[in-house]
Design a protein around this motif. Structure first.
Motif, PDB file in Angstrom:
ATOM      1  N   GLY A   1     -20.690  26.786  26.922  1.00 58.51           N
ATOM      2  CA  GLY A   1     -21.019  26.707  28.079  1.00 58.51           C
ATOM      3  C   GLY A   1     -21.132  28.261  28.478  1.00 58.51           C
ATOM      4  O   GLY A   1     -20.188  28.959  28.296  1.00 58.51           O
ATOM      5  N   LEU A   2     -22.372  28.794  28.936  1.00 54.86           N
ATOM      6  CA  LEU A   2     -22.519  30.115  29.046  1.00 54.86           C
ATOM      7  C   LEU A   2     -22.716  30.304  30.733  1.00 54.86           C
ATOM      8  O   LEU A   2     -23.526  29.611  31.273  1.00 54.86           O
ATOM      9  N   ILE A   3     -22.011  31.168  31.238  1.00 57.15           N
ATOM     10  CA  ILE A   3     -21.914  31.334  32.805  1.00 57.15           C
ATOM     11  C   ILE A   3     -22.296  32.901  32.951  1.00 57.15           C
ATOM     12  O   ILE A   3     -21.715  33.697  32.629  1.00 57.15           O
ATOM     13  N   LEU A   4     -23.554  32.987  33.154  1.00 58.38           N
ATOM     14  CA  LEU A   4     -24.186  34.393  33.316  1.00 58.38           C
ATOM     15  C   LEU A   4     -24.326  34.919  34.729  1.00 58.38           C
ATOM     16  O   LEU A   4     -24.534  34.185  35.545  1.00 58.38           O
ATOM     17  N   GLU A   5     -24.156  36.428  34.628  1.00 59.38           N
ATOM     18  CA  GLU A   5     -24.168  36.872  36.090  1.00 59.38           C
ATOM     19  C   GLU A   5     -25.630  37.420  35.982  1.00 59.38           C
ATOM     20  O   GLU A   5     -26.178  38.091  35.296  1.00 59.38           O
ATOM     21  N   GLU A   6     -26.255  37.027  37.258  1.00 66.17           N
ATOM     22  CA  GLU A   6     -27.442  37.741  37.488  1.00 66.17           C
ATOM     23  C   GLU A   6     -27.543  39.386  37.280  1.00 66.17           C
ATOM     24  O   GLU A   6     -26.620  39.954  37.575  1.00 66.17           O
ATOM     25  N   GLY A   7     -28.686  39.638  36.650  1.00 67.88           N
ATOM     26  CA  GLY A   7     -28.744  41.068  36.452  1.00 67.88           C
ATOM     27  C   GLY A   7     -28.158  41.422  35.032  1.00 67.88           C
ATOM     28  O   GLY A   7     -28.532  42.714  34.604  1.00 67.88           O
TER      29      GLY A   7
ATOM     30  N   THR B   1     -26.078  26.328  30.242  1.00 68.48           N
ATOM     31  CA  THR B   1     -26.172  27.592  30.888  1.00 68.48           C
ATOM     32  C   THR B   1     -26.404  27.813  32.472  1.00 68.48           C
ATOM     33  O   THR B   1     -27.062  26.838  32.950  1.00 68.48           O
ATOM     34  N   LYS B   2     -25.667  28.395  33.017  1.00 71.14           N
ATOM     35  CA  LYS B   2     -25.596  28.654  34.487  1.00 71.14           C
ATOM     36  C   LYS B   2     -25.533  30.132  34.758  1.00 71.14           C
ATOM     37  O   LYS B   2     -24.827  30.882  34.047  1.00 71.14           O
ATOM     38  N   VAL B   3     -26.304  30.244  35.772  1.00 72.32           N
ATOM     39  CA  VAL B   3     -26.358  31.825  36.334  1.00 72.32           C
ATOM     40  C   VAL B   3     -25.736  31.912  37.763  1.00 72.32           C
ATOM     41  O   VAL B   3     -26.073  30.933  38.732  1.00 72.32           O
ATOM     42  N   VAL B   4     -24.837  32.724  38.055  1.00 71.50           N
ATOM     43  CA  VAL B   4     -24.145  33.060  39.447  1.00 71.50           C
ATOM     44  C   VAL B   4     -24.852  34.215  39.859  1.00 71.50           C
ATOM     45  O   VAL B   4     -25.280  35.301  39.134  1.00 71.50           O
ATOM     46  N   ASP B   5     -24.782  34.583  40.952  1.00 69.96           N
ATOM     47  CA  ASP B   5     -24.996  35.591  41.911  1.00 69.96           C
ATOM     48  C   ASP B   5     -24.718  36.991  41.393  1.00 69.96           C
ATOM     49  O   ASP B   5     -23.436  36.865  40.811  1.00 69.96           O
ATOM     50  N   ARG B   6     -25.098  38.154  41.540  1.00 70.52           N
ATOM     51  CA  ARG B   6     -24.712  39.257  40.975  1.00 70.52           C
ATOM     52  C   ARG B   6     -23.443  39.499  41.807  1.00 70.52           C
ATOM     53  O   ARG B   6     -23.513  39.219  42.848  1.00 70.52           O
ATOM     54  N   GLY B   7     -22.341  39.886  41.092  1.00 69.29           N
ATOM     55  CA  GLY B   7     -21.133  40.129  41.775  1.00 69.29           C
ATOM     56  C   GLY B   7     -20.048  39.025  41.635  1.00 69.29           C
ATOM     57  O   GLY B   7     -18.975  39.312  41.893  1.00 69.29           O
ATOM     58  N   LYS B   8     -20.639  37.848  41.296  1.00 69.57           N
ATOM     59  CA  LYS B   8     -19.613  36.720  41.399  1.00 69.57           C
ATOM     60  C   LYS B   8     -19.141  36.427  39.905  1.00 69.57           C
ATOM     61  O   LYS B   8     -18.548  35.407  39.622  1.00 69.57           O
TER      62      LYS B   8
ATOM     63  N   GLY C   1     -20.498  39.520  34.046  1.00 68.48           N
ATOM     64  CA  GLY C   1     -21.290  39.658  33.043  1.00 68.48           C
ATOM     65  C   GLY C   1     -21.577  38.320  32.187  1.00 68.48           C
ATOM     66  O   GLY C   1     -22.782  37.668  32.608  1.00 68.48           O
ATOM     67  N   VAL C   2     -20.605  37.773  31.501  1.00 65.69           N
ATOM     68  CA  VAL C   2     -20.823  36.840  30.769  1.00 65.69           C
ATOM     69  C   VAL C   2     -19.532  36.123  30.708  1.00 65.69           C
ATOM     70  O   VAL C   2     -18.535  36.600  30.483  1.00 65.69           O
ATOM     71  N   PHE C   3     -19.446  34.802  31.116  1.00 68.12           N
ATOM     72  CA  PHE C   3     -18.149  33.987  30.831  1.00 68.12           C
ATOM     73  C   PHE C   3     -18.577  32.843  29.815  1.00 68.12           C
ATOM     74  O   PHE C   3     -19.768  32.445  30.055  1.00 68.12           O
ATOM     75  N   ILE C   4     -17.705  32.517  28.950  1.00 65.32           N
ATOM     76  CA  ILE C   4     -17.889  31.407  27.962  1.00 65.32           C
ATOM     77  C   ILE C   4     -17.078  30.393  27.845  1.00 65.32           C
ATOM     78  O   ILE C   4     -15.777  30.754  27.946  1.00 65.32           O
ATOM     79  N   ASN C   5     -17.369  29.219  28.041  1.00 65.06           N
ATOM     80  CA  ASN C   5     -16.398  28.044  27.598  1.00 65.06           C
ATOM     81  C   ASN C   5     -16.836  27.330  26.397  1.00 65.06           C
ATOM     82  O   ASN C   5     -18.035  27.169  26.383  1.00 65.06           O
TER      83      ASN C   5
END
Lengths: 351, 369
Positions: A109-115, A144-151, A154-158
């Motif tokens: 699972g990729l959690i990506l930060e906008e930008g 894959t999920k994208v969160v707002d910039r600043g949240k 860069g990348v969190f991975i599970n």
């Protein structure tokens, strides 16, 4: 109403002490253990969870499987010797290996930060792919999920992983016996110092590379070599010290180690002196301790040394029945001290 | 040369231990000043090697431990302001204030950062021109030159969004406070090697003479400490009270003159409160009037704030060598590293934390017995 009493809506953590989550709750030390014991374990109330192993081991049809998950948050994303991608694969591969399983399938699972630069993401994905190939596992499902910039950072991975257990051993702290020999698969502390040096811009004479590596081939070698492995534990956040304390506490036995036998590279030891850190509590990502019966220790060492990721394996201590739950270390000047679990992460000291 | 392993040699340690046993004829109480020394003594179990006549008591030389409660509270008050980036050395973050520690402020959304070099604070100030950057300047004479350099550079470079919360303390006045107490038990000192590396050891000569105590400038490795103890015991046994230097590889007699120059340029000597001990005259440093614009207490108007310490905590007695950590009723019970009542339980260098980490099981055994 009598049923109302059965509902415990109040938080089991001593909320007056910690009304909010602090970083120390994720530091691998005492506060994290308290969180698990007081909140997580009672909430889910599962005998598999109660074993507090690196993964859950269960029977499914004719197969005995191991199942685990881990989340990866690391700053910086790229560091000497690895990156968040290789970490996310190796960490989960190692957790499965510590259950004595042969890792097969991983989710990601990729959690990506906008930008986040697309180039960075590409590098991480390539690294995930390469690490999976090296470890011989397949990445078979993901999200894959994208969160707002600043949240995000860069990348969190599970990653979660499934592996198969192809032997009859029970590899767990409860199998550790009085008289067992404790083996360590290589030098300690490099991952912790590599991360800190990159993050904080600390420069040392030589580049210290993370020990990030998959341990599945070494574990397979032990098992196919018919070593009666009693317990395996990979050394992650809390380092060698915390892992040994966990095993001493779960097994109710004493572990005594010898400081002189624990390999710490000179540059890591030097960095520890400067920062006021104890290498026993530094993070590792490719190191494990192995508990084996005394008469199989020499052969186990030989097998470990034949694998490139555990070539620096050494014997560091013994298990005894003296004072259950304690880890003691014979210091290099011949005295003995207790190894205690830290509250949270180590903090660089003032002077 | 690796500069550490050769000072941790088991054979050499036995040599010093034998020497100490040979010359010791009666009980002596020796205080190591510095928290770094306390930590090494407990970590390596050095006191186990000593004859029972030699008692080591642990001094007030942990900067984290002696920082008064009200300064922690002031740090907390500043750190929780939305316009502030609060910078500190790592081990200050867990020190309990009256209500919350700096980690707690961070968890609530405060921008609290751990620095390794105080000069990084200026870099952060330049990168964040709309923020107020505050550095928590804690420590003894050892960290004072680096902190002085930061303020000096801030002034030179005209950095206006930077200030410093100063909690600097000085070793010699604390030693005098201990020695002049009616209940003093300390008969000899191991002076803090790194403090002397900056300040030299001239200041200790009148103290040794006035109070008739031997003072041995001592390093931090096991062999340094054992040799320091041997030198101190030799003086005590021979009735001498001189200042001697064990730590010659780091400490010249006059110290580090350029560092002293910067301290004098930026700081002035003032009275300071010590946590658990109280106010000691001329025992601290604050910014000189020429640098007052960088004083965070003035900038955030916190001058008048005061706070009361927990009555259960006996850290003052511990840091004056009158009690040992395990003699405190709260030790390991109401007071643990997870929930410290007093600062010595927080820092790695704090005597209570060192006892808790390395000795807890022994005390539990003796208590049960």
């Amino acid at each position: 109403m009598s049923t109302a009493k059965d509902f415990k809506l109040s938080c089991p953590m001593p909320i007056t002490d910690y009304p909010t989550v602090t970083l120390a709750h994720g530091g691998g030390g005492k506060l994290m253990h308290q969180l698990i014991e007081k909140m997580i374990l009672p909430a889910f109330n599962s005998p598999l969870l109660e074993t507090r192993h690196d993964g859950a081991v269960f029977q499914l049809g004719n197969a005995r499987l191991a199942f685990t998950t881990d989340s990866y948050v690391v700053n910086p994303l790229f560091f000497p010797g690895g990156d968040i991608g290789s970490l996310a694969v190796n960490g989960t591969v190692n957790d499965l290996s510590m259950c004595g399983a042969r890792p097969l399938y991983l989710s990601c699972g990729l959690i990506l930060e906008e930008g986040l630069p697309m180039e960075t993401l590409w590098a991480v994905v390539q690294s995930l792919k390469q690490a999976a190939e090296i470890a011989g596992v397949q990445l078979v499902t993901g999200d894959t999920k994208v969160v707002d910039r600043g949240k995000g950072d860069g990348v969190f991975i599970n990653t979660a992983g499934v592996g198969i257990i192809e032997h009859g051993l029970t590899i767990a702290p409860s199998s550790v016996k009085d008289g067992d020999v404790v083996l360590l698969s290589g030098d300690i502390g490099r991952h912790g110092i590599a991360i800190m040096a990159t993050r904080e811009g600390l420069e040392f004479e030589s580049k210290i590379e993370s020990d990030c590596a998959p341990l599945n081939t070494a574990v397979q070698a032990l098992i196919s070599g018919n070593i009666g492995v009693h317990c395996l534990r990979d050394l992650t956040r809390g380092g060698l010290g915390t892992s040994l304390i966990e095993i001493a506490e779960s097994s109710g036995l004493q572990i005594t180690i010898d400081e002189m036998k624990i390999p710490v590279r000179d540059d890591v030891a030097g960095a520890c002196e400067v920062l006021g850190f104890d290498p026993l509590y530094l993070a590792n990502e490719g190191r494990m301790v192995v508990f084996v019966p005394e008469n199989e220790a020499a052969r186990a060492l030989e097998l470990l040394r034949a694998d490139k990721h555990t070539a620096g394996a050494v014997e560091i201590g013994r298990v005894s029945g003296e004072q259950g739950g304690l880890v003691k270390m014979k210091s290099r000047i011949g005295t003995t001290r207790i190894i205690d679990m830290l509250s949270g992460e180590q903090l660089p000291r003032i002077c | 040369m690796k500069f550490s392993s050769e000072y941790r040699d088991a054979k050499a340690a036995q040599g010093y231990t034998r020497e100490i046993r040979r010359i010791t004829t009666r009980p002596w109480t020796i205080m190591e000043i510095c928290g770094g020394q306390t930590h090494a003594i407990v970590k390596f179990g050095l006191d186990e090697l000593l004859p029972k006549e030699i008692e080591l008591v642990h001094g007030p030389g942990c900067p984290v431990c002696v920082t008064p409660l009200e300064l922690i509270d002031k740090a907390v008050q500043i750190a929780q302001r939305s316009e502030v980036i609060f910078c500190s050395f790592g081990d200050m973050l867990r020190v309990p204030g009256s209500e919350i520690d700096l980690f707690g402020i961070k968890a609530r959304g405060g921008d609290v950062r751990i620095l390794y070099s105080p000069l990084d604070a200026l870099k952060i100030a330049k990168e964040n021109p709309t923020k107020e950057i505050v550095f928590f300047a804690v420590g003894f004479e050892t960290t004072a030159p680096a902190h002085a350099m930061v303020v000096f550079q801030a002034k030179q470079q005209g950095i206006r969004n930077f200030s410093m919360l100063v909690s600097h303390v000085l070793v010699p006045p604390a030693m005098e406070a201990i020695l002049s107490s009616e209940t003093n038990r300390v008969q000899g000192f191991l002076a803090a090697g790194h403090v002397c590396a900056i300040m030299g050891y001239g200041e200790y000569v009148p103290i040794a003479a006035r109070y008739k105590v031997p003072i041995v400038v001592t390093g931090f490795e096991p062999l340094d400490i054992l040799q320091g103890i041997a030198m101190c015991v030799a003086q005590l046994e021979e009735g001498r009270y001189e200042v001697e230097n064990q730590y010659t590889r780091a400490v010249p007699e006059g110290g580090n003159r350029p560092a002293q120059h910067f301290i004098k340029e930026v700081f002035q000597v003032v009275n300071r409160k010590w946590r658990g001990i109280g106010e000691i005259g001329a025992s601290g440093l604050s910014l000189r009037p020429e640098y007052a614009e960088f004083d965070a207490e003035l900038r955030f108007n916190l001058g008048g704030y005061t706070a009361e310490e927990s009555p259960l905590c006996i850290s003052g007695l511990i840091m004056q060598g009158q009690k040992k950590p395990h003699e405190c009723s709260a030790f390991g019970e109401q007071c643990t590293p997870e929930k410290p009542l007093g600062a010595p339980m927080v820092s790695n260098e704090g005597a209570c934390a060192a006892y808790y980490r390395y000795r807890r099981a022994e005390f539990a055994k003796t208590r049960k017995a």
